[in-house]
Design an enzyme around this catalytic site. Structure first.
Site, PDB file in Angstrom:
ATOM      1  N   SER A 131      10.072 -11.796  -5.012  1.00 15.05           N
ATOM      2  CA  SER A 131       9.717 -10.625  -3.623  1.00 15.05           C
ATOM      3  C   SER A 131      11.164 -10.677  -3.187  1.00 15.05           C
ATOM      4  O   SER A 131      11.184 -10.206  -2.033  1.00 15.05           O
ATOM      5  CB  SER A 131       9.078 -11.488  -2.137  1.00 15.05           C
ATOM      6  OG  SER A 131       8.910 -13.111  -2.379  1.00 15.05           O
ATOM      7  N   SER A 136       9.571 -16.029  -7.190  1.00 21.48           N
ATOM      8  CA  SER A 136      10.248 -15.031  -6.391  1.00 21.48           C
ATOM      9  C   SER A 136      11.873 -14.829  -6.844  1.00 21.48           C
ATOM     10  O   SER A 136      12.664 -13.916  -5.839  1.00 21.48           O
ATOM     11  CB  SER A 136      10.323 -15.099  -4.689  1.00 21.48           C
ATOM     12  OG  SER A 136       8.205 -14.442  -4.787  1.00 21.48           O
ATOM     13  N   LYS A 149      17.751 -13.546   3.094  1.00 20.67           N
ATOM     14  CA  LYS A 149      16.124 -12.975   2.814  1.00 20.67           C
ATOM     15  C   LYS A 149      15.527 -12.888   4.349  1.00 20.67           C
ATOM     16  O   LYS A 149      15.855 -14.162   4.762  1.00 20.67           O
ATOM     17  CB  LYS A 149      15.402 -13.386   1.629  1.00 20.67           C
ATOM     18  CG  LYS A 149      14.351 -12.912   1.634  1.00 20.67           C
ATOM     19  CD  LYS A 149      13.337 -13.871   0.343  1.00 20.67           C
ATOM     20  CE  LYS A 149      11.842 -13.425   0.037  1.00 20.67           C
ATOM     21  NZ  LYS A 149      11.217 -14.266  -1.307  1.00 20.67           N
TER      22      LYS A 149
END
Lengths: 474, 483
Positions: free
Chosen positions: B148, B172, B73
């Site tokens: 996210s 997330s 990420k």
């Protein structure tokens, strides 16, 4: 000019003497190339986190103890949020809610002899900011100082004049440098004082409008700044003028304070507990361990020195010189003449050290050799004149003092029979002068003494010779 | 095609020198290229990944993750590889240091393939706040992947690679895992070093593994946990998280909070969770419905705590030391205002403003400190459940993935997407999403399994048991189910 009552509070920041910074392992150092003592944590790079230097907590415990503060056993850090280029994260990690120390005091002695306690509201641990240098329209940032550990010590508003401020700062400096907490070098910025001054007419009146004086470069300037500020505010009140709370700085060149900025009301620092550092819990053992390592402080030294017969002047001089005082502390238990020992340290030895820019620890003067020296001076074997001739040898060689005296042909006739023999001879040879002396001409004894010295080529102990001469003349 | 095989098989092939790491790397980049329109990545690490793969050819295959590509990420710091947090303010930021988790991946000789798309600074629940545009759900390209960690979920669901790292502040990892039909774990707070994870809400943030199956998830967790001296909130607890996988679940006591099964959750999801509960009961687990206090406050508490911390954490992006800086400032005030006005997106700015307000003056006491104290009550309430139960289960989300073009004008809605996942962060507990089926539109439905602190292994035990029992085909392209 009317008389007003000043109310003064002092905030002092001192940089702690640690190897590394408070929240990273960068070196804590002064005077190095700009930004050479930094890493991604000091520079507030994304994703970096603070660690906590345990040395800082230890020094915090010690400082709190020295300043007679109560110690908080469960504490945390807080973030103080504000935008300014001197703080890389745009928040400073500090202790807002749970300062490590609180409710302390230090005692000062005013020139009037009055003793006064300066009360400490709280002392907390925080990180120093970076140093900015303004060059034309540009500002240069040096992050070497960013993250250097600080303690901030805040007094209650209980000081009343420039002298209080001066004595308090001197006392603080003495205590913290003796406690190995900080260098307390104002000129290098490792000790910084901000002073708040306000005036009021009566004790019962509410406190007046406050001016904060920053940028104070020395303790004497702190005193001067306070006095000037009291004068300035008095004039304003006398003219019935009002003024806003403000920050002023002390200007060295004009020897007065000048306006920096008017204080905005309600600075909003949006404090909240620092989530990256868990609560710090101090155990009794941790506190005990830290307190154990506090060296003997000035007041205790002062008392001990005076008790073993060191003069007032010498006591104060020794305490002003940490290294000599530490050296002297090793001798407290020895059966020697301590006044002579202190005279030697502060006299010829200090002169040598200053000239050679050495510390006493860098000389060859071991405790044993120093004791020999003190005793030789004490029993008049070594005169001060002779000492001056051989002081370099004493401090640079490892031979006994006796040997050094022999090497340098220094002999001191201290044998009573021998002295008496010489004196009798001189009295016999100078009947005229003896007669003068007995008739009350004091000059005559000096002449006789001169003859004694001449006879012995200066090797006779002068004090003993004079005593014996007087005796024989009776 | 090797990346559709199990990790054990790949490991054997590598050991027997039948394949090389470069084969896996090339296949991964080919997959990513084929799925380009999913927009799962912000930056690819092509050159460096190929170089690393070649370097590994001479090395001994020393562990099961050796030579395997992984996606990271883009809020996890990678040395020499652009790390943007999906924000304009960092779109030129190339770090000179590694996150601790990245160091651990390198130690295991895994190969970082690229940096995945996400909501800007992880603020959002659909990855649509990304400066680089939203990723698309591999099950239906008109739908969101969630957020996210939407890019990581997307690339795993699409089978580009087998492993990805996400981060979870308020769901997330688990929520996008649920929307895309993959396994995502948010470990216990403190399990994994946060050093190098760009902070959103420090007291809630946690990195975690996102994978196609439970076993892989446990393997990746094995590789990245541990106390880190660079993160004071990390703790030392190392163990083999695969150790309970394959174990029976007879006698396992499981709690279902009534709130999780209330009318806030879509009926199809409720019924799928109920089906799953039936499977558990049929196989010897004991399932009870329980009341847990404070769960309904979780979103409010989260907003206060996360936005307050974020307002402070994001203050460092000021254009002075790194990242985007406004080109022609008139003064320092201008540097701050214009850099941040132009550098941050709308959602990030909204949260910074709300967070600043919440900490302002007396508000800190009224809101932040109060929220921390209720949070503590909620943590206790959840912990109390574990006095009597091994695990807590419920749906991961209230709906399945919605359309990419659904309006974003209600800022509260995005938090409501995470209403079921947020309590886990508030209590610092571990929680995992396991796919348990599909809705009528063939969009994945997920179940959340929550464990007591540091009991991830027990979560994996239940998850792997169900995974095997349900035996779902989780490849959106209909490929073979890998185990």
């Amino acid at each position: 000019m009317s008389n007003y009552i000043p109310t003064i509070g002092v905030e002092v920041h001192v940089e702690l003497k640690t190897k590394t910074k408070i929240f990273s392992n960068s070196t804590n150092g002064y005077g190095k190339m700009a930004n050479s003592l930094t890493n991604v944590i000091d520079l507030g790079y994304p994703g970096t986190l603070p660690t906590l230097n345990e040395e800082v907590i230890n020094l915090g415990i010690k400082a709190a103890t020295i300043l007679n503060c109560r110690i908080r056993k469960v504490m945390h850090f807080d973030r103080k949020n504000y935008f300014y280029p001197d703080i890389s994260k745009n928040y400073q990690i500090t202790q807002n809610e749970t300062p490590i120390g609180y409710d302390g005091y230090v005692e000062i002695t005013k020139s009037s002899g009055e003793k006064k306690k300066i009360y400490i509201e709280e002392m907390h641990i925080e990180e120093d900011t970076c140093k900015s240098a303004h060059r034309g329209t540009k500002t240069l940032l040096d992050f070497n100082r960013a993250g250097v550990p600080l303690i901030e010590i805040v007094t209650k508003p209980c000081l009343s004049d420039g002298e209080d401020v001066k004595l308090y700062l001197e006392k603080l400096k003495e205590l913290l440098s003796y406690g190995n907490i900080s260098d307390c070098k104002i000129e290098e910025g490792s000790m910084r004082a901000d002073v708040n001054v306000s005036l009021r007419k009566e004790e019962t009146d509410p406190l007046g409008v406050k001016a904060e004086i920053k940028n104070i470069g020395s303790i004497s300037n702190a005193k001067l700044g306070v006095e000037k500020e009291i004068e300035r505010q008095t004039k304003l009140y006398d003219k019935k003028e009002t003024f806003k709370p403000q920050t002023r700085r002390f200007d060295d060149k004009i020897g007065d304070t000048v306006l920096m900025r008017i204080k905005e009301t309600g600075n909003d620092y949006r404090y909240f507990p620092e989530p990256d550092i868990p609560f710090v819990v101090l155990t009794d053992e941790m506190i005990e361990e830290a307190v154990k390592t506090i060296p003997m402080l000035p007041d205790e030294r002062r008392e001990k020195y005076l008790n073993i017969g060191v003069s007032d002047i010498n006591t104060n001089k020794l305490i002003q010189n940490r290294s000599l005082s530490d050296y002297f502390n090793e001798l407290l238990e020895e059966k020697i003449n301590h006044q002579i020992a202190s005279n030697l340290l502060l006299g010829d030895i200090s002169a040598y050290l200053n000239k050679e820019e050495k510390d006493i620890k860098e000389t060859t003067l071991t405790k044993e050799r120093f004791i020999e020296l003190v005793n030789l001076v004490d029993n008049n074997t070594l005169t001060s004149k002779n000492l001056k001739e051989i002081i370099n040898h004493i401090l640079e060689e490892t031979k006994s003092i006796k040997e050094i005296m022999e090497d340098n042909n220094i002999e001191n006739i201290t044998d009573d029979t021998e002295i008496r023999k010489v004196i009798k001879k001189i009295i016999e040879e100078n009947e005229e002068s003896v007669k003068d002396y007995k008739e009350g001409h004091d000059r005559a004894i000096k002449f006789l003494m001169g003859q004694v010295m001449k006879e012995t080529k200066g090797k006779i102990n002068p004090k003993m010779a004079m005593d014996t001469l007087k005796e024989e003349l009776e | 095609m090797y990346l559709n095989k199990s990790v054990k098989e790949i490991n054997e092939l590598l050991k027997k020198k039948k394949i090389k790491p470069i084969d896996l790397v090339e296949e991964a980049f080919q997959n990513i290229e084929n799925n380009k329109e999913l927009n799962a990545y912000i930056t690819l690490n092509k050159e460096d990944a190929i170089k690393r793969a070649k370097e590994l050819e001479d090395k001994e295959v020393d562990n099961i993750l050796f030579g395997i590509p992984i996606a990271v990420k883009d809020n996890i710091i990678t040395k020499g590889l652009r790390t943007t947090c999906a924000s304009h303010i960092l779109d030129n930021f190339i770090p000179i240091y590694n996150a601790t988790v990245v160091e651990k991946l390198i130690e295991k000789n895994m190969i970082i393939i690229g940096k995945t798309n996400m909501d800007e600074f992880a603020m959002g629940s659909s990855s649509r706040t990304s400066y680089f545009g939203a990723p698309h759900n591999p099950w239906n390209k008109n739908k969101i992947s969630g957020g996210s960690s939407g890019g990581s979920a997307t690339t795993i669901a699409a089978r580009d690679v087998l492993f990805a790292l996400g981060s979870d502040t308020g769901g997330s990892i688990r929520q996008p895992a649920s929307y895309t039909g993959i396994v995502g774990m948010k470990p216990t707070y403190g399990r994994i070093s946060r050093f190098g994870l760009v902070a959103f809400a420090s007291s809630l943030d946690q990195i975690g593994p996102m994978t196609t199956n439970v076993y892989n998830n446990a393997l990746l967790l094995n590789a990245i946990v541990g106390k880190d001296e660079k993160d004071l909130t990390s703790v030392k607890k190392e163990e083999d998280f695969t150790r309970l996988i394959g174990k029976d679940i007879t006698g396992l006591k499981i709690a279902v909070p009534n709130y999780f099964m209330s009318d806030i959750v879509n009926d199809e999801i409720i019924s799928k969770v109920k089906d799953t509960i039936k499977v558990l009961e049929e196989n010897g687990a004991i399932v009870d419905y329980v009341d847990v206090k404070y769960l309904e406050n979780a979103v409010t508490l989260y907003q206060i705590i996360a936005m307050s911390e974020a307002s402070s954490n994001l203050a460092r992006f000021d254009g002075i030391r790194y990242g985007y800086s406004y080109e022609n400032p008139e003064n320092i005030e201008d540097v701050y205002l214009k850099t941040r006005a132009l550098g941050f997106g709308e959602e990030v700015k909204r949260r910074i403003m709300v967070g600043s307000y919440l900490l302002s003056g007396e508000n800190a006491k009224i809101y932040y400190n109060k929220a921390l104290s209720i949070r503590e009550d909620m943590r206790k309430a959840l912990k109390e459940v574990f006095n009597n139960y091994d695990l807590i289960i419920g749906p991961t989300t209230t709906t399945t993935a919605y359309n990419l073009d659904d309006p974003m004008d209600d800022p509260r809605k995005t938090f409501m997407d995470d209403v079921l996942v947020i309590p886990v962060n508030m209590a610092g507990l571990p929680g995992l999403n396991l796919p348990i089926g599909f809705d009528k539109n063939n969009m994945p439905i997920g179940m959340q399994i929550i464990g007591n602190s540091f009991e991830e292994a027990k979560i994996y035990q239940l998850a792997s048991y169900l995974e095997k029992k349900l035996n779902l085909n989780l490849d959106p392209n209909g490929g073979e189910n890998n185990e």
